[in-house]
Design a protein around this motif. Structure first.
Motif, PDB file in Angstrom:
ATOM      1  N   SER A 146       0.832  -1.208   0.000  1.00 45.33           N
ATOM      2  CA  SER A 146       0.000   0.000   0.000  1.00 45.33           C
ATOM      3  C   SER A 146       0.863   1.253   0.000  1.00 45.33           C
ATOM      4  N   LEU A 147       1.907   1.218   0.786  1.00 48.31           N
ATOM      5  CA  LEU A 147       2.805   2.381   0.811  1.00 48.31           C
ATOM      6  C   LEU A 147       3.442   2.597  -0.560  1.00 48.31           C
ATOM      7  N   ARG A 148       3.775   1.541  -1.238  1.00 52.70           N
ATOM      8  CA  ARG A 148       4.363   1.679  -2.571  1.00 52.70           C
ATOM      9  C   ARG A 148       3.369   2.314  -3.540  1.00 52.70           C
ATOM     10  N   VAL A 149       2.114   1.928  -3.420  1.00 53.54           N
ATOM     11  CA  VAL A 149       1.096   2.538  -4.281  1.00 53.54           C
ATOM     12  C   VAL A 149       0.993   4.032  -3.994  1.00 53.54           C
ATOM     13  N   ILE A 150       1.034   4.390  -2.724  1.00 57.92           N
ATOM     14  CA  ILE A 150       0.973   5.815  -2.370  1.00 57.92           C
ATOM     15  C   ILE A 150       2.150   6.550  -2.977  1.00 57.92           C
ATOM     16  N   MET A 151       3.313   5.968  -2.865  1.00 58.26           N
ATOM     17  CA  MET A 151       4.512   6.618  -3.392  1.00 58.26           C
ATOM     18  C   MET A 151       4.469   6.716  -4.914  1.00 58.26           C
ATOM     19  N   SER A 152       3.906   5.727  -5.549  1.00 60.53           N
ATOM     20  CA  SER A 152       3.891   5.711  -7.019  1.00 60.53           C
ATOM     21  C   SER A 152       2.837   6.646  -7.591  1.00 60.53           C
ATOM     22  N   ASP A 153       1.632   6.622  -6.992  1.00 63.43           N
ATOM     23  CA  ASP A 153       0.526   7.345  -7.609  1.00 63.43           C
ATOM     24  C   ASP A 153      -0.130   8.373  -6.700  1.00 63.43           C
ATOM     25  N   GLY A 154       0.074   8.264  -5.388  1.00 61.31           N
ATOM     26  CA  GLY A 154      -0.707   9.091  -4.484  1.00 61.31           C
ATOM     27  C   GLY A 154      -0.031  10.329  -3.966  1.00 61.31           C
ATOM     28  N   LEU A 155       1.237  10.523  -4.248  1.00 61.22           N
ATOM     29  CA  LEU A 155       1.922  11.698  -3.703  1.00 61.22           C
ATOM     30  C   LEU A 155       1.310  13.021  -4.170  1.00 61.22           C
ATOM     31  N   PRO A 156       0.920  13.152  -5.444  1.00 66.83           N
ATOM     32  CA  PRO A 156       0.342  14.441  -5.856  1.00 66.83           C
ATOM     33  C   PRO A 156      -0.930  14.811  -5.104  1.00 66.83           C
ATOM     34  N   THR A 157      -1.664  13.819  -4.604  1.00 64.40           N
ATOM     35  CA  THR A 157      -2.912  14.116  -3.898  1.00 64.40           C
ATOM     36  C   THR A 157      -2.724  14.139  -2.392  1.00 64.40           C
ATOM     37  N   LEU A 158      -1.535  13.902  -1.933  1.00 63.99           N
ATOM     38  CA  LEU A 158      -1.277  13.864  -0.500  1.00 63.99           C
ATOM     39  C   LEU A 158      -1.223  15.293   0.040  1.00 63.99           C
ATOM     40  N   PRO A 159      -1.956  15.614   1.094  1.00 65.50           N
ATOM     41  CA  PRO A 159      -1.902  16.972   1.670  1.00 65.50           C
ATOM     42  C   PRO A 159      -0.507  17.283   2.197  1.00 65.50           C
ATOM     43  N   GLU A 160      -0.228  18.567   2.248  1.00 65.57           N
ATOM     44  CA  GLU A 160       1.086  19.001   2.705  1.00 65.57           C
ATOM     45  C   GLU A 160       1.395  18.510   4.118  1.00 65.57           C
ATOM     46  N   ASP A 161       0.398  18.580   4.991  1.00 68.02           N
ATOM     47  CA  ASP A 161       0.659  18.226   6.380  1.00 68.02           C
ATOM     48  C   ASP A 161       0.816  16.730   6.586  1.00 68.02           C
ATOM     49  N   CYS A 162       0.636  15.941   5.532  1.00 64.16           N
ATOM     50  CA  CYS A 162       0.797  14.496   5.656  1.00 64.16           C
ATOM     51  C   CYS A 162       2.124  14.006   5.090  1.00 64.16           C
ATOM     52  N   LEU A 163       2.867  14.892   4.456  1.00 65.41           N
ATOM     53  CA  LEU A 163       4.114  14.440   3.832  1.00 65.41           C
ATOM     54  C   LEU A 163       5.121  13.960   4.886  1.00 65.41           C
ATOM     55  N   HIS A 164       5.225  14.701   5.985  1.00 63.55           N
ATOM     56  CA  HIS A 164       6.188  14.263   7.004  1.00 63.55           C
ATOM     57  C   HIS A 164       5.762  12.943   7.625  1.00 63.55           C
ATOM     58  N   VAL A 165       4.443  12.720   7.724  1.00 61.26           N
ATOM     59  CA  VAL A 165       3.954  11.430   8.225  1.00 61.26           C
ATOM     60  C   VAL A 165       4.307  10.323   7.241  1.00 61.26           C
ATOM     61  N   CYS A 166       4.147  10.632   5.978  1.00 67.01           N
ATOM     62  CA  CYS A 166       4.479   9.645   4.948  1.00 67.01           C
ATOM     63  C   CYS A 166       5.966   9.286   5.001  1.00 67.01           C
ATOM     64  N   LEU A 201      12.077   6.089  -0.330  1.00 67.70           N
ATOM     65  CA  LEU A 201      12.547   7.374   0.198  1.00 67.70           C
ATOM     66  C   LEU A 201      13.114   8.239  -0.915  1.00 67.70           C
ATOM     67  N   TRP A 202      13.772   7.591  -1.836  1.00 69.55           N
ATOM     68  CA  TRP A 202      14.289   8.341  -2.997  1.00 69.55           C
ATOM     69  C   TRP A 202      13.130   8.911  -3.804  1.00 69.55           C
ATOM     70  N   THR A 203      12.116   8.080  -4.048  1.00 68.33           N
ATOM     71  CA  THR A 203      10.934   8.562  -4.775  1.00 68.33           C
ATOM     72  C   THR A 203      10.304   9.740  -4.057  1.00 68.33           C
ATOM     73  N   LEU A 204      10.176   9.602  -2.753  1.00 72.17           N
ATOM     74  CA  LEU A 204       9.577  10.684  -1.969  1.00 72.17           C
ATOM     75  C   LEU A 204      10.430  11.943  -2.039  1.00 72.17           C
ATOM     76  N   THR A 205      11.733  11.759  -2.031  1.00 69.44           N
ATOM     77  CA  THR A 205      12.615  12.917  -2.133  1.00 69.44           C
ATOM     78  C   THR A 205      12.486  13.586  -3.487  1.00 69.44           C
TER      79      THR A 205
END
Length: 1632
Positions: free
Chosen positions: A865-885, A909-913
């Motif tokens: 699930s985390l991989r899916v978030i990193m692959s497709d869900g980052l653009p829709t992730l709110p700003e205040d949730c990025l540090h949680v992610c 982590l690289w993808t997130l960066t």
């Protein structure tokens, strides 16, 4: 006019007929004709009595023909209103007389005339005329009359009665509502058709009467009185009495009753409004009918009884149907008598007549309504409708007690089927057979069933009427059910339902259970549907549930265990027991079941908003249907046991199942049209159905029956269907649906848990995939998002939907449920992740807790699930949730459950960066590997200051917000770095290595977006601490070797998994991490060294790095040492080529490299060898890239390092070449970099030092070369530099390096080509200074052929010598050296050295049979090729080019060729035969080079002074050599006698003669030939001197012409002819 013409014709006929016997009539007719001609209209005719009189006269003579003509004319006159009313009485008396005549036609004419009178304006208005006219008809109504007259009289009387009452209605001004032209409503093909027809025809008159629009009247007009008296007489006649007013003693009772029935049914207003009529009806007619109903034997005859009874009953029916409101008591009596008649032991036809009447009441909604209102709803009256319905039900139930019940049921079904086809069954009174009896009983039952159906449809119709007028709410709309209905119609309907439902249900269920006919089943099911729907609308819960329960019994018949066992016991013994087993599980859906199911679907669709708790009954049936549809043994055909399966027709079965399945699905799809409360009721029913099955299902899968599982599956599937079809209003339904799924998920049964998880998955994905989530505003953080503008509903739904997953995971007690919840989350993120916005925090919190789970499956799913978030869900992730992610990703990286998860999470982590780095574009940018922006455009640092906001103006608000965003992204980036820094200390080498790679990849990819302050933080807080930690761990970790994991035993001993030797200890694995850190730093230096160099205190960091590198080289493993060298190498090489590298960095690298070679005594081993090789390779690359930056000192340091490397290699590897047969690796690396070590242009003087330095490693030259004049001045620089090199070596080395040279020639063999290459690259001055030394060294190497002919050193030297001279000659030929100021003495010295080499090597070592260790043919061929190459270089290039060699050198070179060419001819004949073939070929090639140098071709050759000089020398030498060859051949031939000439000598002489023939010399060369001067002059003047050389050899040619060799003589002849040609001595004619 037509009437006058017709009358005139009739008068003429009358005159002609009466001419003989009745002259008076004849005269009257003729007179009437005359009168008739004066009349033009009917009024004229009526005023002229003569015309009427003549017709009455004709009738009065009572002659048949005349009477016929007279009556016909009277009919015409009356019908055209051409008779005055005053003449009516006379006409009636005339008709009365004619009625007594015996002729039938006269009687019929009389009746016609009477009817015309009643229809015309002569209609009797006085009592006498009325009685007279009616008496004429009654007189003819006699049984003794002919049938035609009787029937006509009866019809005429009926018409007269109707006309009379029409006049009454007209005279009394009454409304004329009629209920049909006949006394009985025609029956249609179905009860519903009869009901609708009666409704359409009914116009209730009592409404007007009750409303006051019409009032009862006691007074009557004269016409009204006449009608009243007529009605009284008819009543008296029907009762068996005499008609006083009509003066008739007897009138057929049936006829009278028939007329009464006609009047009652067609003139309702007369009895409703006129009181005298109403009194007659109440007291006389009702009394008559009551008496007639009670009488059973006082009838005129048995044959009349059925018809009379029918008339009585029809009349009673009319009274009840039309006058029950005013005749309450009488109608109550009538109804009681009718109901009682169904119990009495009356003839079957009588009962059928009564049932027809009752059926008629039931199918008429208006009648049944009035009856129920007037009686059943009145507390003082009898419940006649209830009694009537019970009577009908009793008739229906009587079928189960009949002996012929089955035959009767079949007949009933046939009657319904016939009626459905439009065929009406009629009872035959004369029939008495058993078949007719059965049919009659069936008819009675059919009537009773139709009556009950009529009641049902009436209730449904009245209910619909109540809905239409607003008394009841339509089931299509939401309302609050109430038991208090104030509307009249609604109250009526509720009362009827409460009173009748149980009786109707019992009858319907009985007949439906016993019937199989399609038509009757359809009708009964229609009744079920109508009554159930009415109960639903009326909210009559008990009747509704009862009817639903009854209907459901007829839908699916599932065999019980008892039935299965009994079927097995009762079935005959079969040869194959499996057939019986198969039949036990068969579910048969009969047509009745299918129709019942359709009815159930119709009811559910109609009442979906009002069923409420009753849904449970429906859903139980639908669940059973669902199981039947999916059962492999279900069928819709009733198949007998004897019928094999293959003979069944599956098409209809599948069609029925398909339709039922579609209806089943459509029912729940239509929930979108239901109200929310109704949908909740439906969901509650599904929950209840499922819960009932859950309580019956224990934890064991095997104990759960398929029925229970099927019911639960049905409930779950339908809940999903409801949810999917109500996505637009899912919020109020979600908790109810998901609550049940969560309850199922905790069940002990595995199948139920899986079912719940699948359902929850489908539900969540359906909700999140709906349109309401797709229409949200953009969620990209590139645009400013206003959270307050988000839809509150969407937020609530999203949070509710996702919270169910969180609840499921944290409350689950079983691992498979937690796994299932994570699978659902994974599916949701894959399908709908881009639509989520408000629930990310809960999702990430859930995934964070999953990371710490000990179950591998749970952690794996959470990470997916985390991989899916990193692959497709980052653009829709709110700003205040990025540090949680980021924190969640770090948790998965650090978990110990699964190594692969940790490694992949680090990659995430690289993808997130990458995503976070997109927000750093406001910071200062760095161009990779190029210039950079030193100024930092981000004034606010990571920690920030409170005063910054005060300095931001309103106009710069957007810039300030952008900077704030950059700062936030910087914090996120450092958060990632902190996580990676922790991972670098992980005990698992794979994890820490991956973390190191990721860290440096992040910096390498996004370093251009980092500000200088961020780089400083990275450098001092992350990079160097990481380097220090890895170095410390690598130095302090254990070196003990590990054993792999135990995988088994063999021979009692444990067998362990093999571990590669490079990773079998903790230290080696930390070395690998250290290598990765150094490699990452190297990549950073390659990309960002200019930026890092500009940072404060970077030099101190560089010095720290140098210390790490030195320590790693001397104390680390081979891999660490090489990585450390690569780190330094990358830093300086990548940027020195661009010229933006400070020299101190280059000096520091060279110092480190030099230090390594200086510590040769303490730094040894394989690692040291590899390190030195890497340093040498790096030195070469470094010098190539940064040669322009080198000064003489640095270059000397470079040469010193290389010299140290060579000497250390020589010292440490003296036997290496002998043992391994190749050059040591260090020397091989020296040879690789040597071609690239040429000094740059600004250090050209160092070429002498470079080359002389390497000359020391070639075999020593025995003699010292003398320094000649002109060379001393040019060598001063070189000697000075050389002394500096020696001095630098002495200073740089702390140890005394040995001067031992290599004992073998292998290094020299590899070194010579490199030196030649360098020499060719050297500047011209330095090159020619070194030329003698180079040639001397090459000569020495070439001379080794004598001692070691099988060696390669002489070959390499010869190839290098040849290449050096050829390239130099080519360069001089194009004028490249013309500007060089080289002394002649130096050039002479060079050419003398060249001549010495050719003289010594070609003459002494080439073309000779030297001693060899049996070289292979290929090696011999290669040697010969090399010798030929030297000859080609000398003869074809050097001697033919423009060279500055002195004449004596040229003569020496030509002499060398001549000496080599003389070997074959100089040897004795006996020795020649022993000479190897390659020697003769070499000698012959040298001879060919002499011919080539002597020849001249104006087309292909460029003639110059050097070429002329060489040609003269070679020509003189060649002539001498040829003369010697020719003479020697003759001597040897004579000496040999008859022995053959050796092949080599023969080939030589033939080659010489052929070449002499082809030889063409330059005229300038011809001038030096030893010929007489006059001969030279003649040849020169005639231009025939190109072959003057033949004249020189003419004597020798003349001698050799005597040779025994034919080929030699032929060639000599050719040459002699050529001589003759040159001398002009061609053969001429003697005569000339």
């Amino acid at each position: 006019m037509a009437l006058v013409a017709a009358l005139e014709a009739d008068l003429r006929a009358l005159s002609a007929e009466a001419r003989r016997r009745y002259p008076a009539v004849k005269d009257g007719a003729e007179h009437a004709i005359l009168k008739l001609r004066s009349s033009s209209s009917a009024s004229d005719l009526s005023s002229n009595e003569d015309i009427l009189r003549i017709f009455l006269m004709a009738c009065g003579v009572r002659n048949t023909k005349l009477s016929v003509i007279g009556l016909s004319c009277l009919q015409k006159l009356i019908s055209h209103d051409a008779v005055e009313p005053s003449s009516l009485k006379e006409i009636l008396y005339t008709l009365k007389d004619h009625s007594e005549m015996a002729e039938e036609n006269i009687q019929l004419k009389t009746l016609q005339t009477i009817l015309i009178i009643f229809q015309s304006r002569l209609h009797p208005e006085t009592e006498d005329n009325m009685v007279l006219g009616l008496s004429i008809c009654l007189r003819l109504l006699d049984n003794n009359r002919p049938p035609s007259v009787y029937n006509t009289a009866a019809a005429t009387f009926r018409q007269a009665v109707a006309l009379i009452f029409d006049q009454v209605v007209s005279a009394e001004s009454l409304p004329m509502p009629k209920f049909g032209s006949s006394s009985q409503t025609a029956r249609t093909g179905s009860v519903t058709g009869d009901l609708s027809q009666n409704i359409n025809n009914s116009e209730p008159l009592e409404k007007d009467v009750i409303g006051g629009q019409l009032t009862m009247r006691e007074t009557l007009s004269e016409t009204g009185k006449l009608g009243l008296r007529l009605l009284e007489d008819l009543t008296a006649s029907a009762a068996g009495g005499s008609s006083a007013w009509l003066h008739v003693t007897s009138l057929p009772r049936t006829f009278s009753l028939e007329l009464i029935e006609f009047v009652l049914s067609n003139y309702i207003s007369v009895f409703k409004i006129l009181l005298p009529y109403e009194q007659v009806l109440r007291h006389q007619i009702c009394s008559l009918l009551m008496t007639s109903l009670r009488t059973s034997s006082e009838l005129e005859g048995e044959m009349v009884e059925p018809y009379f009874r029918r008339l009585v009953l029809r009349s009673v029916a009319h009274i009840i149907r039309l006058y029950s409101s005013s005749l309450i008591t009488e109608c109550e009596v009538f109804l009681s008598m009718l109901v009682k008649a169904t119990f009495l032991d009356l003839p079957l036809w009588h009962r059928i007549l009564v049932l027809e009447i009752l059926r008629g009441f039931c199918v008429e909604a208006r009648t049944l309504r009035i009856l129920f209102q007037n009686f059943d709803m009145h507390p003082k009256n009898t419940n006649v409708v209830e009694s009537m319905v019970k009577a009908l039900a009793r008739v229906v139930s009587s079928i189960q007690f009949q002996e012929t019940s089955e035959e009767s049921l079949a007949a009933v079904a046939g009657m319904f089927s016939s009626k459905a086809k439009g065929i009406e069954w009629i009872l035959d009174n004369d029939a008495s057979s058993a078949a007719v009896l059965v049919a009659s009983e069936a008819h009675a039952i059919t009537l009773a069933i139709e009556g009950l159906l009529g009641v049902v449809f009436t209730v449904a119709t009245l209910t619909d009427e109540a809905v239409d007028v607003g008394e009841l709410e339509s089931p299509r709309y939401e309302h609050l059910p109430s038991s208090d209905y104030t509307g009249k119609t609604s109250h009526l309907c509720i009362s009827m339902v409460d009173s009748l439902w149980l009786t109707i249900l019992d009858a319907f269920s009985l007949i439906l259970s016993r019937s199989q006919g399609e038509a009757i089943v359809l009708e009964i099911l229609k009744g079920y549907q109508a009554f159930t729907q009415a109960c639903g609308v009326l909210h009559a819960v008990e009747p509704l549930n009862s009817f639903l329960a009854s209907l459901c019994k007829f839908t699916i018949v599932l065999p019980t265990d008892v039935e299965r066992k009994s079927s097995v016991v009762q079935s005959p013994v079969s040869k194959r027991s499996e057939v019986q087993v198969d039949q036990r599980d068969v579910i048969v859906l009969t047509p009745k079941n299918v129709q019942a199911l359709r009815t159930l679907f119709n009811i559910a669709h109609r009442l979906h908003n009002v069923l409420g708790p009753s849904w449970v009954l429906v859903l139980e049936t639908l669940a059973a249907l669902d199981r039947a549809i999916h059962s492999p043994h279900a069928t819709t055909q009733e198949v007998a046991t004897a019928v094999p399966k293959l003979t069944r027709e599956p098409s209809r079965q599948y069609a029925d199942f398909s339709i039922l399945s579609s209806l089943n699905s459509q029912l729940f799809e239509s929930s979108a049209l239901m109200q929310v409360s109704s949908v909740k009721s439906l969901l509650s029913a599904l929950h209840m159905l499922s819960h009932q099955s859950m309580t019956e299902t224990s934890g064991s899968v095997s104990s759960a029956s398929s029925k229970q599982i099927g019911s639960i599956s049905f409930s779950v599937d339908r809940m999903i269907s409801i949810l999917v079809n109500n996505l637009h209003r899912v919020e109020p339904l979600w908790d109810q649906v998901v609550g049940h799924f969560l309850e199922l998920a905790e069940h002990s049964n595995q199948n139920l848990r899986n079912m719940a998880l699948d359902a929850l998955d489908q539900s969540i994905c359906a909700v999140l995939g709906s349109e309401q989530f797709g229409e949200d505003p953009a969620r990209s953080r590139d645009a400013t998002l206003d959270v307050d503008s988000k839809s509150t509903e969407v937020k609530s739904v999203e949070c509710a939907v996702l919270s169910s997953l969180r609840v499921l995971y944290f409350s689950a007690q079983k691992a498979d449920v937690r796994v299932g919840s994570l699978k659902i989350l994974l599916h949701v993120l894959e399908r709908c992740g881009e639509k989520l916005y408000y629930s990310w925090s809960s999702i990430l919190e859930m995934l964070r807790s999953v990371a710490d789970a000990s179950e591998k499956d749970v952690a794996t799913l959470g990470f997916q699930s985390l991989r899916v978030i990193m692959s497709d869900g980052l653009p829709t992730l709110p700003e205040d949730c990025l540090h949680v992610c980021i924190d969640v990703t770090g948790a998965y990286s650090a978990q110990k459950t699964d190594l692969n998860i940790s490694l992949t999470a680090i990659g995430l982590l690289w993808t997130l960066t990458d995503f976070v780095a997109k927000g750093l574009h406001h910071g200062s940018l760095v161009d990779k590997g190029s210039g950079f922006n030193i100024a930092d455009s981000t004034p606010q640092q990571t920690n920030g200051e409170d005063g910054e906001k005060n300095r931001v103006s309103n106009s710069d608000k957007s810039d300030y917000e952008a900077r704030i965003q950059v700062v936030n992204h910087e914090k996120l980036l450092f958060l990632v770095f902190s996580l990676i820094q922790k991972l670098v200390d992980d005990e698992r080498p794979e994890v820490r290595n991956s973390a190191v790679r990721t860290f440096f990849q992040i910096l390498g990819s996004h370093g251009n977006k980092l500000s200088k302050s961020m780089w400083e933080d990275c450098l001092w807080n992350y990079i160097f601490p990481m380097l220090d930690g890895a170095s410390h761990k690598a130095a302090t970790s254990s070196k003990d070797e590990w054993q792999g994991k135990e995988i088994g035993t063999r021979g009692g001993k444990a067998v362990h998994m093999l571990i590669h030797h490079s990773r079998n200890s903790a230290q080696k694995q930390w070395d690998e991490t250290f290598v990765l850190v150094l490699g990452g730093i190297a990549r950073l230096f390659r990309s960002y060294f200019p930026l890092l160099e500009s940072l404060p205190n970077f030099w101190s960091g560089w010095e720290s790095l140098l210390a790490f590198v030195k320590n790693s080289i001397f104390n680390g493993s081979k891999e660490v040492s090489l990585a450390a060298i690569n780190c330094l190498q990358t830093a300086v090489v990548s940027h020195c080529v661009k010229g933006n590298l400070q020299l101190r960095y280059l000096h520091s690298v060279l110092d480190v490299y030099e230090l390594v070679f200086q510590k040769s005594s303490s730094y040894t081993g394989d690692t040291a060898a590899k390190v030195k090789q890497e340093i040498l390779h790096g030195l070469g690359e470094l010098y190539v890239q940064s040669s322009k930056m080198f000064d003489d000192k640095m270059y000397m340091q470079l040469l010193g390092i290389v010299d140290l490397a060579i000497k250390q290699a020589i010292t440490n590897s003296e036997n290496f070449e002998t043992e391994y047969g190749h050059v040591p690796p260090v020397l091989r690396h020296v040879l690789e970099i040597l071609p690239s070590l040429g000094p740059p242009e600004h250090l050209s003087s160092l070429w002498l030092i470079l080359l002389r330095e390497f000359f020391h490693y070639l075999p020593r030259v025995d003699s010292v070369l003398p320094n000649e004049e002109g060379e001393i001045q040019q060598n001063k620089t070189g000697h000075c530099a050389s002394s500096e090199v020696v001095e630098h070596k002495a200073d740089a080395s702390s140890e005394t390096m040995p001067t031992t040279r290599i004992t073998t020639n292998m290094f020299a063999e590899k070194l010579i080509p490199a030196l030649i290459e360098l020499l060719l690259q050297a500047p011209a001055v330095e090159k020619y200074i070194l030329f003698p030394e180079v040639i001397q060294n090459l000569r020495r190497c070439m001379m080794t052929r004598r001692d070691n002919p099988d060696g390669s050193l002489w070959k390499v030297a010869a190839e290098g010598f040849n290449r050096l001279l050829v390239e130099d000659v080519k360069l001089c030929s194009v004028g490249g050296e013309t500007e060089l100021k080289i002394s002649k003495t130096a050039r002479i010295r060079i050419w003398k050295e060249i001549g010495d080499v050719y003289d010594i090597f070609l003459v002494g070592y080439c073309g000779r049979a030297l001693f060899s260790n049996s070289l292979p043919a290929a090696a011999l061929k290669a040697n010969e090729t090399l010798e030929m190459a030297l000859l080609n270089g000398l003869g074809d290039i050097i001697l033919k080019s423009t060279v500055d060699a002195p004449r004596e050198v040229l003569e020496r070179l030509v002499s060398t060729l001549d000496r080599c060419a003389s070997r074959t001819c100089s040897l004795p004949v006996e020795t020649v035969e022993l000479m190897p073939a390659h020697c003769s070929r070499f000698s012959l090639t040298c001879l060919q080079k002499l011919f080539s140098l002597s020849s001249f071709s104006s087309e292909t050759e460029n003639w110059h002074s050097t070429r002329a000089e060489v040609s003269k020398i070679s020509n003189t030498t060649l002539m001498a050599r040829c003369e010697f060859i020719l003479s020697r051949f003759l001597i040897d031939e004579n000496n040999l006698g008859n022995r053959p000439i050796p092949t080599a000598r023969l080939e030589e002489i033939i080659f010489t003669l052929q070449e002499l023939d082809r030889l063409s010399i330059h005229p300038e060369v011809a001038s030096v030939l030893p010929l007489q001067p006059y001969l030279k002059t003649v040849l020169r003047e005639d231009n025939r001197d190109t072959r003057a050389h033949l004249l020189v050899l003419f004597p020798s040619l003349c001698e050799i012409v005597l040779s025994r060799e034919t080929r030699v003589r032929e060639l000599v002849q050719v040459l002699l002819r050529a001589v003759a040609t040159e001398l002009g001595l061609e053969k001429v004619s003697l005569s000339s």
